[in-house]
Write a protein that holds these residues in place. Structure first.
Motif, PDB file in Angstrom:
ATOM      1  N   TYR A 363       2.545  20.928  -2.109  1.00 15.97           N
ATOM      2  CA  TYR A 363       1.863  21.615  -1.021  1.00 15.97           C
ATOM      3  C   TYR A 363       1.274  22.924  -1.541  1.00 15.97           C
ATOM      4  O   TYR A 363       1.737  23.475  -2.552  1.00 15.97           O
ATOM      5  N   ALA A 364       0.271  23.430  -0.834  1.00 23.71           N
ATOM      6  CA  ALA A 364      -0.388  24.668  -1.241  1.00 23.71           C
ATOM      7  C   ALA A 364      -0.835  25.443  -0.003  1.00 23.71           C
ATOM      8  O   ALA A 364      -0.657  24.996   1.127  1.00 23.71           O
ATOM      9  N   ASP A 365      -1.404  26.633  -0.243  1.00 25.63           N
ATOM     10  CA  ASP A 365      -2.028  27.454   0.808  1.00 25.63           C
ATOM     11  C   ASP A 365      -1.122  27.644   2.024  1.00 25.63           C
ATOM     12  O   ASP A 365      -1.564  27.464   3.179  1.00 25.63           O
ATOM     13  N   THR A 380      -1.221  23.212   3.056  1.00 24.72           N
ATOM     14  CA  THR A 380      -2.150  22.152   2.687  1.00 24.72           C
ATOM     15  C   THR A 380      -1.401  21.103   1.876  1.00 24.72           C
ATOM     16  O   THR A 380      -0.578  21.452   1.021  1.00 24.72           O
ATOM     17  N   LEU A 381      -1.674  19.837   2.115  1.00 23.84           N
ATOM     18  CA  LEU A 381      -1.185  18.794   1.220  1.00 23.84           C
ATOM     19  C   LEU A 381      -1.939  18.921  -0.098  1.00 23.84           C
ATOM     20  O   LEU A 381      -3.169  18.882  -0.119  1.00 23.84           O
ATOM     21  N   SER A 382      -1.213  19.074  -1.205  1.00 18.57           N
ATOM     22  CA  SER A 382      -1.864  19.267  -2.493  1.00 18.57           C
ATOM     23  C   SER A 382      -2.083  17.915  -3.170  1.00 18.57           C
ATOM     24  O   SER A 382      -1.194  17.351  -3.805  1.00 18.57           O
ATOM     25  N   ASP A 383      -3.299  17.385  -2.989  1.00  9.38           N
ATOM     26  CA  ASP A 383      -3.616  16.061  -3.512  1.00  9.38           C
ATOM     27  C   ASP A 383      -5.129  15.990  -3.714  1.00  9.38           C
ATOM     28  O   ASP A 383      -5.848  16.969  -3.490  1.00  9.38           O
ATOM     29  N   ALA A 384      -5.623  14.836  -4.139  1.00 12.15           N
ATOM     30  CA  ALA A 384      -7.060  14.647  -4.265  1.00 12.15           C
ATOM     31  C   ALA A 384      -7.733  14.870  -2.916  1.00 12.15           C
ATOM     32  O   ALA A 384      -7.150  14.586  -1.863  1.00 12.15           O
ATOM     33  N   GLN A 388      -6.496  14.272   1.268  1.00 15.56           N
ATOM     34  CA  GLN A 388      -6.116  15.415   2.107  1.00 15.56           C
ATOM     35  C   GLN A 388      -6.659  15.199   3.519  1.00 15.56           C
ATOM     36  O   GLN A 388      -7.611  15.846   3.959  1.00 15.56           O
ATOM     37  N   THR A 389      -6.017  14.294   4.218  1.00 12.08           N
ATOM     38  CA  THR A 389      -6.506  13.874   5.536  1.00 12.08           C
ATOM     39  C   THR A 389      -5.522  14.208   6.655  1.00 12.08           C
ATOM     40  O   THR A 389      -5.712  13.750   7.783  1.00 12.08           O
ATOM     41  N   PHE A 390      -4.486  14.983   6.364  1.00  8.91           N
ATOM     42  CA  PHE A 390      -3.522  15.340   7.399  1.00  8.91           C
ATOM     43  C   PHE A 390      -2.773  16.595   6.995  1.00  8.91           C
ATOM     44  O   PHE A 390      -2.810  17.032   5.835  1.00  8.91           O
ATOM     45  N   PHE A 391      -2.068  17.178   7.971  1.00 10.80           N
ATOM     46  CA  PHE A 391      -1.199  18.331   7.731  1.00 10.80           C
ATOM     47  C   PHE A 391       0.233  17.988   8.132  1.00 10.80           C
ATOM     48  O   PHE A 391       0.459  17.323   9.145  1.00 10.80           O
ATOM     49  N   ARG A 620       1.321  21.797  -6.985  1.00 13.69           N
ATOM     50  CA  ARG A 620       1.595  23.117  -6.430  1.00 13.69           C
ATOM     51  C   ARG A 620       2.748  22.999  -5.436  1.00 13.69           C
ATOM     52  O   ARG A 620       2.861  21.990  -4.732  1.00 13.69           O
ATOM     53  N   VAL A 621       3.585  24.008  -5.411  1.00 17.97           N
ATOM     54  CA  VAL A 621       4.770  23.986  -4.551  1.00 17.97           C
ATOM     55  C   VAL A 621       4.863  25.307  -3.794  1.00 17.97           C
ATOM     56  O   VAL A 621       4.388  26.346  -4.253  1.00 17.97           O
TER      57      VAL A 621
END
Length: 650
Positions: A363-365, A380-384, A388-391, A620-621
């Motif tokens: 996760y990030a931000d 934010t989900l830290s992925d491509a 990143q289509t959900f929270f 990211r964590v």
């Protein structure tokens, strides 16, 4: 022949006499044990090692991974590990082996972890009973501990003509570390007589005690009581300074074992336990061991190539395995197998800090906020971008234990959002909870930008408020992302912007549109020197603290800087960095938020960072550390930690 036998017996007799004469007294052993806190740890093998040969060998030793995994062990309060050494690696290059062991001890020491090394091991779970150095075979899927490699190997155990070589190995290694505080116990032999060796292991059992006594280290000696072999166990009871033992049974069996071993009046360490399939569980066994003041070393930390999550004796023809894990606390991606187990371990280990990262996942931000008596983090989900289509969001009552709420808002609800849902910013107004977000990584002429969602609960589900972006266009060069909503009195402002530009706008009363400032402008640029993205604002002593991220988000130099002004519009003159990488902890520390405990001087910075030596752009964590100020109100540089923060109940 008889003469040789007589001489051999005489020498062994001398060795045994020396071993017993040099043995620690009960008083010395118990005083030693009292000088430490409760020993709590794991049997450790790196997840990328298929056996202990791979762990130590020139082709497999991986200090970067070991550092990551032991950071996890430290974060849940473990203070010791048990590892098996490999004679074959030593025999190939003694200097290399000594240096590699020293490197491993250094990593452990950095994480506050002491080590129990074992010289020998008779266990063999696959087809090989003698180790071979060099690159090891890959796992055979579905075979428990497929390529486990004994030390020194069954041939050298049985053929006593090789024992002088083993004597040199034991004495050389032990002499080098005989006064080393990083080692707390020498475990001389793991499971002697196992794998059908039987009585053939006993000569080496006796000899290794004598060899160790000649070195006379400051650390106690032990050998694990692991089966019902009376002759073997009597050797241990008569020679060990402390009693270490295995028990993979349920709570009642462990209690009986402890009661029986108390008769020897020496400290006890359970050096192997945890088999969920036999009811040897964290919930039942660990509290008992702590209550009885028995050292606790469970098996094991991170599941990997050994496949020790499978039951003993499991074979490929039985796949797929759908039962509970036998051993190990974490998946190879460091996700806990059972979160509740980790919480029990942390509680029993006296972990009074959150640990960093504060929860599992990429996760990030993160935006941290307080609603009533609960802390919340929205990351934010830290992925491509396409994924990143959900929270998700997380809540905590104390900053230490976090509960996850999955998919509180996704693209099925926000019809115009297709990807890159970033950097949620949240606020409560009246009885409604609002979540502002970026979507689609918008460029000129594209659909996307900053949206708004609303819910009746902080954990959602959230619904798209507008059915369109609140801000779609690029103004003053600022990409519409990384929004932060800030309430100042009765006015709600929003700071936002990527591409090294930041704007401030004013929101109307129901957050459905923007309203103009007194001069008629709707967008005002407030970009400070060095700004890249991720604005955050808070007010302290009537001053406005404007914070932002600098550097590239995928790089190690990502960081946070700040400015102070008398107005929410600035001007914001850069003062300096307050959050950045630490070569001993993590890199890429940035895109943050701040939590302030009402009516106190307690501030926390919530941020993301990258694990050391990890080059994956999306790894990211989320972490939390204290943020403090000097007498003039300037923010002091934040020390990023593995430990995190202490509990704070609102």
């Amino acid at each position: 022949m008889k003469k040789i036998i007589y001489i051999t017996c005489f020498v062994i007799s001398i060795f045994n006499t020396f071993a017993q004469d040099n043995r620690w007294s009960e008083e010395k052993a118990n005083n030693w044990y009292k000088s430490f806190s409760w020993f709590t740890g794991v049997n450790y093998i790196p997840s990328d090692a298929i056996n202990y040969t791979a762990m130590w060998d020139k082709t497999g030793f991986n200090p970067a991974l070991i550092n990551k995994e032991l950071a996890i062990a430290q974060s849940i309060g473990f203070n010791c590990v048990r590892v098996v050494l490999q004679y074959a690696v030593y025999a190939d290059d003694p200097s290399y082996f000594i240096n590699t062991l020293d490197c491993f001890l250094d990593i452990c020491d950095k994480h506050g972890i002491k080590v129990m090394p074992a010289f020998f091991d008779d266990c063999a779970f696959g087809v090989n009973a003698d180790p071979i150095i060099g690159k090891q075979v890959e796992p055979l899927e579905g075979w428990y501990a497929w390529a486990w490699s004994p030390s020194p190997g069954h041939t050298l155990v049985v053929d006593q003509r090789f024992h002088p070589l083993l004597e040199n190995y034991v004495k050389d290694v032990m002499f080098k570390f005989r006064n080393d505080q990083r080692i707390f116990v020498w475990d001389l032999y793991n499971e002697p007589t196992n794998s059908n060796l039987g009585h053939r292991s006993l000569p080496l059992v006796k000899s290794v005690f004598a060899w160790a006594r000649e070195i006379n280290p400051i650390q106690p000696l032990t050998m694990d009581v692991w089966n019902d072999n009376k002759e073997l166990n009597n050797i241990v009871y008569e020679n060990a300074d402390i009693i270490s033992f295995y028990c993979y049974g349920k709570k009642e069996e462990m209690a009986r074992y402890i009661h029986r071993l108390r008769q020897y009046s020496r400290p006890l360490i359970c050096s192997e336990w945890m088999n969920r399939t036999t009811s040897s569980t964290v919930d039942d066994i660990m509290p008992l061991l702590k209550e009885k003041n028995v050292g606790s070393i469970l098996w094991g930390l991170v599941n990997g190539k050994t496949q020790t999550h499978l039951p003993w004796g499991f074979r490929p023809e039985k796949l797929p395995y759908t039962g509970i894990w036998q051993h190990n606390l974490y998946h190879s991606d460091f996700k806990p197998y059972n979160v509740s187990e980790i919480e029990v371990i942390k509680r029993l280990n006296g972990v009074i800090k959150s640990g960093n990262p504060v929860f599992y996942g990429w996760y990030a931000d993160p935006e941290g906020i307080i609603y009533d008596d609960t802390y919340w983090i929205y990351p934010t989900l830290s992925d491509a971008y396409e994924k990143q289509t959900f929270f998700d969001c997380f809540s905590s009552k104390d900053l230490v234990t976090w509960i996850k709420y999955a998919s509180i808002l996704d693209t099925s609800e926000v019809k115009w959002a297709k990807k890159a849902m970033w950097a949620p910013s949240v606020i409560r107004k009246g009885k409604k909870y609002y979540l502002f977000f970026g979507a689609n990584d918008v460029h000129e002429g594209e659909i996307g930008g900053i949206g708004v969602a609303v819910s009746n609960r902080p954990e959602g589900p959230y619904k798209d408020l507008l059915g369109r972006p609140l801000i779609n266009e690029i103004v003053n060069g600022a990409q519409p992302i990384d929004q932060f909503v800030f309430k100042d009195g009765n006015t709600y402002y929003m700071y936002y912007g990527g591409w090294q530009h930041c704007n401030i706008v004013k929101l109307n009363s129901d957050f459905t549109t923007l309203t103009s400032f007194s001069d008629g402008e709707i967008f005002k640029e407030v970009t400070p020197e060095g700004y890249v993205e991720g604005p955050f604002v808070f007010k302290k002593n009537k001053k406005y603290y404007f914070m932002w991220s600098e550097g590239g988000w995928t790089g190690p130099d990502y960081s946070v800087a700040y400015a102070i002004a008398d107005s929410p519009f600035g001007p914001f003159k850069r003062i300096g960095k307050i959050l950045q990488q630490d070569a001993a902890v993590a890199t890429g520390a940035g895109h943050h938020s701040v939590i302030h405990i009402p009516n106190t001087d307690d501030y926390y910075i919530v941020y993301h960072r990258r694990p050391l030596n990890d080059t994956h752009g999306n790894h990211r964590v989320v972490c939390i550390d204290k943020m403090t100020f000097d007498k003039e109100g300037k923010i002091l540089p934040v020390k990023i930690t593995f430990e995190g923060v202490e509990p704070h109940i609102l």
